[in-house]
Design a protein around this motif. Structure first.
Motif, PDB file in Angstrom:
ATOM      1  N   ASP A  24       0.856  -1.281  -0.141  1.00 27.87           N
ATOM      2  CA  ASP A  24       0.226  -0.059   0.046  1.00 27.87           C
ATOM      3  C   ASP A  24       0.792   1.236  -0.127  1.00 27.87           C
ATOM      4  N   ASP A  25       2.139   1.020   0.428  1.00 28.15           N
ATOM      5  CA  ASP A  25       3.010   2.224   0.386  1.00 28.15           C
ATOM      6  C   ASP A  25       3.503   2.596  -1.013  1.00 28.15           C
ATOM      7  N   LEU A  26       3.656   1.684  -1.831  1.00 28.96           N
ATOM      8  CA  LEU A  26       4.115   2.072  -3.418  1.00 28.96           C
ATOM      9  C   LEU A  26       3.759   3.243  -3.910  1.00 28.96           C
ATOM     10  N   PRO A  27       2.732   3.526  -3.846  1.00 27.68           N
ATOM     11  CA  PRO A  27       1.999   4.703  -4.688  1.00 27.68           C
ATOM     12  C   PRO A  27       2.644   6.148  -4.006  1.00 27.68           C
ATOM     13  N   ASP A  36       7.248   8.081  -7.297  1.00 32.79           N
ATOM     14  CA  ASP A  36       6.785   7.593  -6.371  1.00 32.79           C
ATOM     15  C   ASP A  36       7.710   6.537  -5.925  1.00 32.79           C
ATOM     16  N   LEU A  37       6.954   5.609  -4.641  1.00 28.98           N
ATOM     17  CA  LEU A  37       7.963   5.102  -3.948  1.00 28.98           C
ATOM     18  C   LEU A  37       8.474   3.824  -4.790  1.00 28.98           C
ATOM     19  N   ALA A  38       7.308   3.209  -5.500  1.00 27.91           N
ATOM     20  CA  ALA A  38       7.540   2.245  -6.383  1.00 27.91           C
ATOM     21  C   ALA A  38       8.874   2.320  -7.500  1.00 27.91           C
ATOM     22  N   THR A  39       8.750   3.553  -8.040  1.00 28.54           N
ATOM     23  CA  THR A  39       9.866   4.054  -9.055  1.00 28.54           C
ATOM     24  C   THR A  39      11.288   4.234  -8.367  1.00 28.54           C
ATOM     25  N   LEU A  40      11.285   4.723  -7.076  1.00 31.82           N
ATOM     26  CA  LEU A  40      12.419   4.958  -6.374  1.00 31.82           C
ATOM     27  C   LEU A  40      12.903   3.765  -6.078  1.00 31.82           C
ATOM     28  N   LEU A  41      12.218   2.583  -5.539  1.00 31.09           N
ATOM     29  CA  LEU A  41      12.715   1.610  -5.282  1.00 31.09           C
ATOM     30  C   LEU A  41      13.290   0.659  -6.430  1.00 31.09           C
ATOM     31  N   ALA A  42      12.414   0.612  -7.540  1.00 31.65           N
ATOM     32  CA  ALA A  42      13.108   0.228  -8.950  1.00 31.65           C
ATOM     33  C   ALA A  42      14.262   0.625  -9.261  1.00 31.65           C
ATOM     34  N   HIS A  43      14.572   1.956  -9.101  1.00 34.71           N
ATOM     35  CA  HIS A  43      15.873   2.809  -9.500  1.00 34.71           C
ATOM     36  C   HIS A  43      17.113   2.191  -8.308  1.00 34.71           C
ATOM     37  N   PRO A  69      10.061  -3.721 -13.345  1.00 35.68           N
ATOM     38  CA  PRO A  69       9.049  -3.712 -12.502  1.00 35.68           C
ATOM     39  C   PRO A  69       9.317  -4.453 -11.061  1.00 35.68           C
ATOM     40  N   LEU A  70       8.838  -4.044  -9.998  1.00 33.47           N
ATOM     41  CA  LEU A  70       9.263  -4.887  -8.722  1.00 33.47           C
ATOM     42  C   LEU A  70       8.404  -6.035  -8.703  1.00 33.47           C
ATOM     43  N   GLY A  71       9.077  -6.852  -8.006  1.00 33.86           N
ATOM     44  CA  GLY A  71       8.676  -8.132  -7.619  1.00 33.86           C
ATOM     45  C   GLY A  71       7.537  -8.152  -6.575  1.00 33.86           C
ATOM     46  N   ALA A  72       6.965  -9.386  -6.482  1.00 34.24           N
ATOM     47  CA  ALA A  72       6.120  -9.514  -5.112  1.00 34.24           C
ATOM     48  C   ALA A  72       6.496  -9.115  -3.978  1.00 34.24           C
ATOM     49  N   ASP A  73       7.794  -9.365  -3.856  1.00 36.14           N
ATOM     50  CA  ASP A  73       8.399  -9.311  -2.341  1.00 36.14           C
ATOM     51  C   ASP A  73       9.473  -8.120  -2.584  1.00 36.14           C
ATOM     52  N   ASP A  77      13.619  -8.380  -2.580  1.00 31.64           N
ATOM     53  CA  ASP A  77      14.409  -8.214  -3.809  1.00 31.64           C
ATOM     54  C   ASP A  77      15.570  -7.064  -3.493  1.00 31.64           C
ATOM     55  N   TYR A  78      14.928  -6.297  -2.769  1.00 33.69           N
ATOM     56  CA  TYR A  78      15.942  -4.969  -2.626  1.00 33.69           C
ATOM     57  C   TYR A  78      17.189  -5.389  -1.595  1.00 33.69           C
ATOM     58  N   ALA A  79      16.929  -6.124  -0.585  1.00 39.57           N
ATOM     59  CA  ALA A  79      18.079  -6.608   0.158  1.00 39.57           C
ATOM     60  C   ALA A  79      18.866  -7.651  -0.757  1.00 39.57           C
ATOM     61  N   ALA A  80      18.378  -8.328  -1.542  1.00 38.74           N
ATOM     62  CA  ALA A  80      19.407  -9.487  -2.081  1.00 38.74           C
ATOM     63  C   ALA A  80      20.199  -8.554  -3.364  1.00 38.74           C
ATOM     64  N   ALA A  81      19.778  -7.395  -3.831  1.00 33.80           N
ATOM     65  CA  ALA A  81      20.453  -6.465  -4.414  1.00 33.80           C
ATOM     66  C   ALA A  81      21.466  -5.828  -3.850  1.00 33.80           C
TER      67      ALA A  81
END
Length: 197
Positions: A24-27, A36-43, A69-73, A77-81
Motif C-alpha cells: 500500500d506504500d508503493l504509490p 513514487d515509492l515504487a519508482t524510487l525502489l526500482a531505481h 518492475p518490482l516483484g512480489a516481495d 528483492d531490494y535486500a538481495a540487490a
C-alpha cells in the motif's frame, strides 16, 4: 577500504528502511521529483545491481541499468540487490579498478570515486524512502561527515535543471545541522516530498 565500509553501512541502513514497506506504500510520493515509492525502489534496486556489475567489469552494458518492475516481495528483492553490491565492492582491487557507469559518461570512473558516489546516493535515498513513509531517519554523524565533501563538490549548475537530472538545484542551508545541509545541497529539505532526485 574506509569508503567501502561507509557505503556498506549506508546501504544496510536502507535495507532496514525498505523492510518496513507494504504494498500500500508503493504509490506514495517521494522527495524525488515525479517518482513514487515504487519508482524510487526500482531505481535503487537496479543501481545496486548496475554498480555490482561495474565493479566486476561489466558495467558498460546499458541493459544492466534499466529498472524493471518490482516483484512480489519488494523488500527481499531490494535486500538481495544490496548484498550483491556490498559483496562486489569488497572484492580485491575494486577501488583501484575502472567502473563503466553510463550515466557518468563513456570513460571509466576510478573505483574509489564510483563507490563514493554510490555511498552518497544511498545515504540520501535512505532518507528519501523514510520521508515517503513519514518515518524518522537520521544517519550516523560520521557517515554525514564523510559524505559532505563529496556532495559539496557536485556542480550546482544548469545540468540540475535537465530532465532526469540526479539532483535538483541546491537549496539554502537551513542551518539546522550537517545532514540538513547535505540534503539542501542536493535540493532536498525535511518536510517536503517534492524537490529533486
Amino acid at each position: 577500504m574506509h569508503m567501502i565500509k561507509l557505503d556498506e553501512r549506508a546501504v544496510r541502513a536502507t535495507v532496514t528502511v525498505v523492510a518496513g514497506i507494504s504494498p500500500d506504500d508503493l504509490p506514495r510520493p517521494t522527495p524525488c521529483a515525479g517518482w513514487d515509492l515504487a519508482t524510487l525502489l526500482a531505481h535503487m534496486t537496479v543501481q545496486h545491481r548496475g554498480f555490482a556489475a561495474a565493479a566486476a567489469g561489466r558495467g558498460a552494458d546499458p541493459a544492466i541499468w534499466v529498472p524493471v518492475p518490482l516483484g512480489a516481495d519488494v523488500a527481499a528483492d531490494y535486500a538481495a540487490a544490496a548484498e550483491e553490491v556490498i559483496s562486489a565492492f569488497a572484492a580485491p582491487g575494486v577501488p583501484d579498478s575502472g567502473f563503466d557507469v553510463p550515466e557518468f559518461g563513456t570513460r571509466p570512473v576510478p573505483g574509489h570515486l564510483a563507490i563514493g558516489f554510490h555511498f552518497v546516493d544511498y545515504l540520501v535515498h535512505g532518507w528519501d524512502v523514510a520521508a515517503a513513509l513519514g518515518s524518522p531517519y537520521e544517519p550516523d554523524a560520521d557517515l554525514v561527515e564523510a559524505a559532505l565533501p563529496i556532495v559539496e563538490a557536485v556542480p550546482d549548475d544548469e545540468r540540475r535543471l535537465q530532465p532526469g537530472a540526479p539532483f535538483a538545484p541546491a537549496l539554502p542551508d537551513p542551518g539546522t545541522g550537517p545532514f540538513d545541509r547535505l540534503l539542501a545541497l542536493l535540493g532536498r529539505r525535511r518536510g517536503s516530498v517534492t524537490p529533486g532526485r
